[in-house]
Write an enzyme that holds these catalytic residues in place. Structure first.
Site, PDB file in Angstrom:
ATOM      1  N   ARG A 561      -7.471   4.918 -28.001  1.00 18.28           N
ATOM      2  CA  ARG A 561      -7.430   5.722 -29.221  1.00 18.28           C
ATOM      3  C   ARG A 561      -6.190   6.597 -29.233  1.00 18.28           C
ATOM      4  O   ARG A 561      -5.750   7.083 -28.201  1.00 18.28           O
ATOM      5  CB  ARG A 561      -8.664   6.633 -29.305  1.00 18.28           C
ATOM      6  CG  ARG A 561      -9.984   5.929 -29.353  1.00 18.28           C
ATOM      7  CD  ARG A 561     -10.177   5.115 -30.594  1.00 18.28           C
ATOM      8  NE  ARG A 561     -10.219   5.927 -31.803  1.00 18.28           N
ATOM      9  CZ  ARG A 561     -10.101   5.415 -33.028  1.00 18.28           C
ATOM     10  NH1 ARG A 561      -9.909   4.130 -33.201  1.00 18.28           N
ATOM     11  NH2 ARG A 561     -10.158   6.195 -34.078  1.00 18.28           N
ATOM     12  N   VAL A 562      -5.638   6.787 -30.417  1.00 13.31           N
ATOM     13  CA  VAL A 562      -4.474   7.655 -30.513  1.00 13.31           C
ATOM     14  C   VAL A 562      -4.870   9.084 -30.140  1.00 13.31           C
ATOM     15  O   VAL A 562      -4.109   9.827 -29.554  1.00 13.31           O
ATOM     16  CB  VAL A 562      -3.866   7.589 -31.923  1.00 13.31           C
ATOM     17  CG1 VAL A 562      -2.775   8.622 -32.085  1.00 13.31           C
ATOM     18  CG2 VAL A 562      -3.305   6.201 -32.158  1.00 13.31           C
ATOM     19  N   ASP A 563      -6.145   9.440 -30.440  1.00 10.69           N
ATOM     20  CA  ASP A 563      -6.559  10.778 -30.005  1.00 10.69           C
ATOM     21  C   ASP A 563      -6.850  10.783 -28.505  1.00 10.69           C
ATOM     22  O   ASP A 563      -7.149  11.794 -27.924  1.00 10.69           O
ATOM     23  CB  ASP A 563      -7.745  11.328 -30.808  1.00 10.69           C
ATOM     24  CG  ASP A 563      -8.894  10.329 -30.900  1.00 10.69           C
ATOM     25  OD1 ASP A 563      -8.961   9.430 -30.040  1.00 10.69           O
ATOM     26  OD2 ASP A 563      -9.721  10.446 -31.814  1.00 10.69           O
ATOM     27  N   ASP A 564      -6.735   9.616 -27.862  1.00 12.82           N
ATOM     28  CA  ASP A 564      -6.785   9.527 -26.396  1.00 12.82           C
ATOM     29  C   ASP A 564      -5.370   9.361 -25.844  1.00 12.82           C
ATOM     30  O   ASP A 564      -5.176   8.861 -24.755  1.00 12.82           O
ATOM     31  CB  ASP A 564      -7.646   8.345 -25.936  1.00 12.82           C
ATOM     32  CG  ASP A 564      -9.130   8.608 -26.143  1.00 12.82           C
ATOM     33  OD1 ASP A 564      -9.889   7.647 -26.104  1.00 12.82           O
ATOM     34  OD2 ASP A 564      -9.511   9.774 -26.348  1.00 12.82           O
ATOM     35  N   VAL A 565      -4.385   9.720 -26.648  1.00  6.20           N
ATOM     36  CA  VAL A 565      -3.007   9.671 -26.181  1.00  6.20           C
ATOM     37  C   VAL A 565      -2.623  11.086 -25.772  1.00  6.20           C
ATOM     38  O   VAL A 565      -2.867  12.048 -26.496  1.00  6.20           O
ATOM     39  CB  VAL A 565      -2.063   9.140 -27.279  1.00  6.20           C
ATOM     40  CG1 VAL A 565      -0.614   9.360 -26.896  1.00  6.20           C
ATOM     41  CG2 VAL A 565      -2.316   7.656 -27.502  1.00  6.20           C
TER      42      VAL A 565
END
EC number: 6.2.1.1
Length: 693
Positions: A561-565
């Site tokens: 996920r981009v929010d897991d970047v």
């Protein structure tokens, strides 16, 4: 549509091997030798490709090209293989994916009249498959099992459908299903579809609060549940959870007239089940009295089929709405090609029907193909870690589809649990839910599949309805950990922060250009949130929320996920990348990485690490894990903190709850939120206790 639709792989199809020269990589042919760290290209064997539905890169390229150049013709031809009471109009699809041009809308086969239950059941029975096993059901306890043929399944679906109709459930009404993996769960889904009701399956691990939220949002006429279930050695009283949710929802003005409760006598007794006369009804007392045939409610292709709530970043769950026609065609087609399905296959997907995987690839996709499906009620490591392979041997499972989390948890145990079983029936393996790290891929391939079975490492989402990027087992050489290439009709693009498409080898945000039949049509009651979440970030595209890399050969690699970047000193680092590096360490069984605030670097990397059984914690090991990441990715990706984790907080479907890990990492312990849906809530206290070790 762009004519150079797959420019990144064009060169690969020209060479006789089907893959072209890929520098510094050796090749392994299926069934000949183990996949090692050095062999990063795994070719299907001639025998496998020879009998595969898609047997070469050229065949894939031709079909993909047609699906891009002529989507209407491509999907119409496939749709014509299904039963339609009335054919769709001249326009096969219409779409607007650009918020600048007006409201987002996607329609496929509008005006076409069909029914997905009819296509799953009646059509197969009429084709002579009535006596074929539709479901093998394996209970939690060893030796407890059952099965239904397609004819028997149809009869049971009709009885429940008749009961629902008799109790006022009509086309368009919502029905909430809160059931464990009993055969009654797919039966309930199909019964709703038969009469045009909209099912909303809620995973039977959600808390009363979560269930109440969903009841309040969709206002069902009926809720279907069972009194209790055993999962492993533990009994879960589902009816008590439903009672609490119904109390809560009625306080909010939403009361449900009927709670139809299946008496699961293996888990508890009727006497021990709390009861509200007038609302609660025992399933077994009423359903058997209804006729075994039920007229089909014919619906438009764009009529709603189901609602499935997915967690939103704002806390309020999003009701993803799928419609009938396009979803039916897409799940059936993706199932057929991604698993190279043959009529003799026995297929087992370990997912629960409470998630999209259980909708598309336990119930609808397989049954639309007339497949035999294994449904398992229990826990994959009960009574021991060999349970999955017991089931594979017992039913001669040939296609096995599971999550990387399960693969990694089984890797922790002795390979003996796998190798003491034959597993000779296995032909194709599959992976779903998150990117599978290369070392888990290799273990799955080498140990579980005896280096014979290609792995369909599928990338898709609740919102997409079906596979978007996936290997096709007989067509392409595989790279461990890569989702490979787009499915037919899918045009993935990678864009930068400004929404500009990036060509060739690159990393960025994964978007999709143009619609596909399985796409969700809206968020229930909140079209504005649908547009804002998925179509506003990059105008003109569907934004997946995932990061992605494409290598020089055109293979797609999901980075999480981009929010897991995590953005460390300007370096954008995908958590999946760091986790993959950590689990390469011989003493690391599993890892989960989150970002925390860092006064110098902006964000720091905080890693929760589960060690192999019996390995003690030590400062040396901590340093060696950090070094592993430095060597694999670079010094900029080295974890700032290693937090020992005897276990990770996971839902019962195996999804790691990173939200909880972020709170523990940033010591916001009073904000942990609802942990009742975790498979083992006690893990949270263990992690907190080890915070300063």
């Amino acid at each position: 549509m762009s004519s150079n639709y797959l420019r990144h792989v064009e060169s690969m199809s020209q060479l006789p091997s089907g893959a072209g020269k890929i520098s510094q990589l050796n090749a392994v042919v299926l069934g000949e030798s183990l996949a090692s760290e050095d062999n990063d290209l795994i070719f299907p064997s001639k025998e496998f490709s020879g009998q595969a539905l898609i047997s070469s890169p050229q065949q894939y390229m031709e079909m993909h090209k047609r699906s891009m150049d002529d989507p209407a013709g491509f999907w119409s031809d496939i749709a014509s293989e299904f039963y339609w009471k009335q054919k769709w109009g001249d326009q096969v699809f219409s779409e607007n994916l650009d918020v600048r041009k007006g409201p987002i809308s996607i329609e496929w086969f509008k005006g076409g009249i069909t029914n997905i239950c009819y296509n799953c059941l009646d059509k197969n029975v009429e084709a002579g498959l009535g006596d074929k096993t539709a479901i093998y059901w394996e209970g939690n306890e060893l030796g407890v099992d059952a099965s239904l043929t397609y004819s028997e399944l149809l009869q049971q679906v009709c009885q429940l459908a008749n009961y629902l109709k008799d109790n006022g459930v009509k086309k368009g009404d919502a029905v909430v299903i809160y059931l464990p993996m009993l055969m009654e769960l797919p039966i309930a889904m199909l019964a709703c579809a038969r009469i045009g009701a909209v099912h909303s399956v809620v995973f039977a691990g959600f808390s009363a609060d979560s269930l109440a939220q969903r009841i309040i949002d969709c206002k069902p006429k009926v809720i279907l549940t069972c009194n209790a279930v055993k999962r492993g050695p533990k009994t879960i009283n589902l009816k008590a959870i439903v009672d609490a949710a119904l109390d809560q929802s009625s306080k909010d003005g939403v009361s449900v007239g009927i709670c139809l409760t299946y008496d699961n006598s293996l888990a508890t007794t009727r006497e021990n089940t709390k009861w509200l006369n007038g609302r609660d009804v025992w399933w077994q007392d009423v359903i058997s009295q209804y006729p075994t045939s039920c007229e089909v409610e014919w619906v438009d292709a764009e009529d709603p089929l189901f609602l499935l709530y997915t967690s939103g970043s704002t806390g309020k769950p999003k009701g993803v709405l799928h419609t009938t026609g396009g979803y039916m065609i897409y799940t059936a087609t993706t199932f057929k090609y991604a698993f190279d399905y043959k009529s003799t296959d026995v297929y087992w997907c370990t997912a629960d029907c409470g998630w999209i995987t259980g909708h598309s690839y336990v119930t609808y996709g397989p049954m639309l193909n007339g497949a035999t499906v294994v449904v398992f009620e229990g826990a994959p490591n009960y009574p021991d870690s060999g349970r999955c392979w017991d089931i594979v041997d017992k039913y001669k499972v040939s296609i096995f589809y599971t999550a990387p989390t399960l693969v990694r948890s089984l890797m922790r145990d002795d390979d003996m649990y796998v190798t003491r079983h034959s597993r000779k029936s296995l032909r194709v393996l599959g992976s779903v839910g998150e990117p599978i790290n290369p070392s888990a891929w290799r273990w799955f391939f080498n140990v579980v599949g005896d280096s014979r079975c290609p792995i369909s490492d599928t990338w898709w989402q609740t919102e997409t309805g079906g596979f978007m990027i996936t290997p096709l087992p007989g067509a392409w050489p595989q790279k461990p950990g890569s989702a490979t290439f787009p499915f037919f009709g899918v045009q993935p693009v990678i864009v930068d922060e400004k929404g500009i498409e990036i060509e060739g080898e690159c990393s960025g945000y994964l978007c999709v250009k143009g619609s596909w039949p399985g796409a969700f049509r809206t968020l229930f009651g909140d079209h504005e949130r649908y547009e804002t979440t998925y179509f506003k970030p990059f105008a003109g595209y569907y934004f997946s929320g995932d990061g992605c890399s494409r290598d020089k050969d055109g293979y797609y690699w999901l980075t999480g996920r981009v929010d897991d970047v995590i953005n460390v000193s300007g370096h954008r680092i995908g958590t999946a990348e760091v986790e993959s590096a950590l689990v390469l360490h011989p003493q690391c069984a599993e890892a989960a990485v989150v970002g925390i605030e860092h006064e110098v670097k902006g964000q720091g990397i905080y890693a929760f690490v589960t060690l192999l059984e019996g390995v003690p914690y030590s400062e040396e090991l901590r340093k060696s894990l950090v070094l592993m990441v430095r060597n694999q990715i670079g010094a900029f990706a080295a974890p700032d903190r290693i937090h020992w984790a005897p276990g990770l907080p996971k839902t019962r479907s195996g999804k790691i709850m990173r939200r909880i890990l972020r709170k523990i990492a940033s010591r916001q312990l009073e904000e942990l939120g609802d942990i009742s849906t975790l498979a083992d809530p006690s893990v949270v206290d263990q992690l907190i206790a080890l915070a300063d070790v």
